[in-house]
Design a protein around this motif. Structure first.
Motif: not given
Length: 145
Positions: A66-70, A102, A104
């Motif tokens: 996720n964008m928040n790293g989770t 990653d 993203r």
């Protein structure tokens, strides 16, 4: 393809999985194909065919955090796919490592490229998946430099 150092890039999807491959020098990512995904096991078996056909030395698997790293549902699914693929690689006694990388914004970037180049129509979905895999793989190559 002797002395090849090809790396396979994978953008795992629910319906389609984009596949990219490096050139023989391992410096440029190129779209290879799209694999229709009928489940993780089926997809992994199709990837194994490509691994053997193209003499792959490593695999870069897009990791959709996720964008928040989770980690969300997609990241967990990707980890399951990685485990299945690692088991198949081990059974064939191949020395290939799978790198989670990653991913993203890779699909968003692929859509931007498609818009800029005017690609529309039925094939766009398939091309987006392959282009996403290519972007993931090229970002990995560039990050290693």
């Amino acid at each position: 393809m002797n002395n090849s150092k090809r790396i396979l890039g994978i953008d795992l999807g629910d319906k389609r999985t984009g596949i990219a491959i490096t050139d023989l020098t391992g410096t440029l990512a190129c779209g290879l194909e799209v694999v229709e995904s009928e489940g993780l096991n089926s997809c992994a078996k199709k990837v194994m065919v490509l691994i053997e056909k193209h003499e792959i030395i490593d695999i870069v698997l897009g990791y959709p955090v996720n964008m928040n790293g989770t980690k969300g549902e997609s990241a967990i699914k990707t980890e399951k796919f990685k485990n299945i693929l690692e088991k198949l690689i081990k059974e064939k006694e191949l020395n290939i490592k799978i790198i989670l990388f990653d991913e993203r914004l890779s699909t968003s970037l692929a859509h931007v490229y498609m818009n800029e180049t005017g690609i529309k129509g039925k094939n766009r979905k398939k091309k987006v998946d392959m282009l996403s895999a290519q972007i993931i793989l090229q970002n990995y190559i560039d990050a290693k430099k």
